[in-house]
Design a protein around this motif. Sequence first.
Motif, mmCIF file in Angstrom:
data_model
loop_
_atom_site.group_PDB
_atom_site.id
_atom_site.type_symbol
_atom_site.label_atom_id
_atom_site.label_comp_id
_atom_site.label_asym_id
_atom_site.label_seq_id
_atom_site.Cartn_x
_atom_site.Cartn_y
_atom_site.Cartn_z
ATOM 1 N N GLU A 1 44.653 22.972 27.763
ATOM 2 C CA GLU A 1 45.968 22.826 28.389
ATOM 3 C C GLU A 1 46.064 23.591 29.702
ATOM 4 O O GLU A 1 46.717 23.145 30.633
ATOM 5 N N ASP A 2 45.422 24.733 29.772
ATOM 6 C CA ASP A 2 45.495 25.576 30.970
ATOM 7 C C ASP A 2 44.306 25.347 31.907
ATOM 8 O O ASP A 2 43.914 26.241 32.644
ATOM 9 N N PHE A 3 43.763 24.134 31.906
ATOM 10 C CA PHE A 3 42.557 23.843 32.673
ATOM 11 C C PHE A 3 42.707 24.154 34.161
ATOM 12 O O PHE A 3 41.849 24.806 34.755
ATOM 13 N N GLU A 4 43.800 23.689 34.769
ATOM 14 C CA GLU A 4 43.985 23.908 36.216
ATOM 15 C C GLU A 4 44.068 25.403 36.528
ATOM 16 O O GLU A 4 43.453 25.879 37.488
ATOM 17 N N GLU A 5 44.790 26.131 35.711
ATOM 18 C CA GLU A 5 44.916 27.578 35.906
ATOM 19 C C GLU A 5 43.554 28.268 35.713
ATOM 20 O O GLU A 5 43.185 29.158 36.482
ATOM 21 N N ALA A 6 42.817 27.829 34.708
ATOM 22 C CA ALA A 6 41.495 28.403 34.448
ATOM 23 C C ALA A 6 40.537 28.129 35.602
ATOM 24 O O ALA A 6 39.737 28.996 35.971
ATOM 25 N N GLN A 7 40.616 26.941 36.175
ATOM 26 C CA GLN A 7 39.761 26.619 37.324
ATOM 27 C C GLN A 7 40.104 27.501 38.525
ATOM 28 O O GLN A 7 39.201 27.970 39.216
ATOM 29 N N ARG A 8 41.403 27.719 38.760
ATOM 30 C CA ARG A 8 41.802 28.603 39.865
ATOM 31 C C ARG A 8 41.284 30.021 39.632
ATOM 32 O O ARG A 8 40.772 30.667 40.545
ATOM 33 N N PHE A 9 41.433 30.486 38.382
ATOM 34 C CA PHE A 9 40.951 31.832 38.062
ATOM 35 C C PHE A 9 39.444 31.930 38.292
ATOM 36 O O PHE A 9 38.957 32.897 38.871
ATOM 37 N N GLU A 10 38.709 30.927 37.840
ATOM 38 C CA GLU A 10 37.253 30.949 38.001
ATOM 39 C C GLU A 10 36.870 30.959 39.482
ATOM 40 O O GLU A 10 35.955 31.675 39.895
ATOM 41 N N LYS A 11 37.572 30.177 40.284
ATOM 42 C CA LYS A 11 37.306 30.154 41.727
ATOM 43 C C LYS A 11 37.552 31.540 42.327
ATOM 44 O O LYS A 11 36.730 32.062 43.082
ATOM 45 N N ASP A 12 38.691 32.148 41.981
ATOM 46 C CA ASP A 12 39.013 33.488 42.475
ATOM 47 C C ASP A 12 38.015 34.525 41.956
ATOM 48 O O ASP A 12 37.603 35.424 42.686
ATOM 49 N N LEU A 13 37.627 34.367 40.694
ATOM 50 C CA LEU A 13 36.679 35.301 40.087
ATOM 51 C C LEU A 13 35.351 35.289 40.834
ATOM 52 O O LEU A 13 34.832 36.337 41.215
ATOM 53 N N PHE A 14 34.812 34.114 41.092
ATOM 54 C CA PHE A 14 33.505 34.058 41.745
ATOM 55 C C PHE A 14 33.574 34.424 43.221
ATOM 56 O O PHE A 14 32.587 34.896 43.785
ATOM 57 N N ARG A 15 34.723 34.266 43.832
ATOM 58 C CA ARG A 15 34.901 34.772 45.196
ATOM 59 C C ARG A 15 34.827 36.301 45.161
ATOM 60 O O ARG A 15 34.177 36.920 46.006
ATOM 61 N N ALA A 16 35.461 36.907 44.157
ATOM 62 C CA ALA A 16 35.456 38.367 44.031
ATOM 63 C C ALA A 16 34.065 38.891 43.667
ATOM 64 O O ALA A 16 33.661 39.965 44.126
ATOM 65 N N VAL A 17 33.331 38.151 42.862
ATOM 66 C CA VAL A 17 31.970 38.559 42.471
ATOM 67 C C VAL A 17 31.094 38.769 43.702
ATOM 68 O O VAL A 17 30.256 39.670 43.735
ATOM 69 N N MET A 18 31.314 37.966 44.715
ATOM 70 C CA MET A 18 30.477 38.031 45.918
ATOM 71 C C MET A 18 30.718 39.286 46.755
ATOM 72 O O MET A 18 29.831 39.682 47.512
ATOM 73 N N VAL A 19 31.906 39.900 46.616
ATOM 74 C CA VAL A 19 32.219 41.034 47.491
ATOM 75 C C VAL A 19 32.570 42.324 46.755
ATOM 76 O O VAL A 19 32.621 43.380 47.383
ATOM 77 N N ASP A 20 32.830 42.258 45.464
ATOM 78 C CA ASP A 20 33.264 43.444 44.726
ATOM 79 C C ASP A 20 32.255 43.775 43.620
ATOM 80 O O ASP A 20 32.129 43.031 42.647
#
Length: 135
Positions: free
Chosen positions: A78-97
């Motif tokens: 049910e929360d697929f769109e929200e989970a995809q946004r979180f994953e996108k933000d998460l992997f952006r953060a992985v690259m710099v933090d």
Amino acid sequence: MGDALCRFNPIYGQGMSSAAKQASLLSAALAQSVTAEDPLAAAQAAFMGQVGVFLQTPWGMCAIADFAYPGTRGEKPEDFEEAQRFEKDLFRAVMVDPVVHRAVLQVSQLLAPRSLLQEPEISWRIEAVSASAAA
């Protein structure tokens, strides 16, 4: 054990780790149930009562990513769109933090539960990177 309870896309490299952890969990359940009136029923109850919680981490990591492909079969969460946004933000953060990077490695290697990524310090770091990218 292996794929008997939960089958993963092999691209994520969690199948063998998951199987080993399930085997360890089964071993502990069997050892604790030896003196029970019905050892097999007790072992089954102990194992099945814990394995679902354990499988949430690798399953959650795989299912959201796989549903990004249109050909993936099954019902999207049910929360697929929200989970995809979180994953996108998460992997952006992985690259710099480095703190977020370490947390993702711990979760992906099944050394920590997926809930680690929701802890306040990690969430704040992910949001900070996302906000700076949006600015």
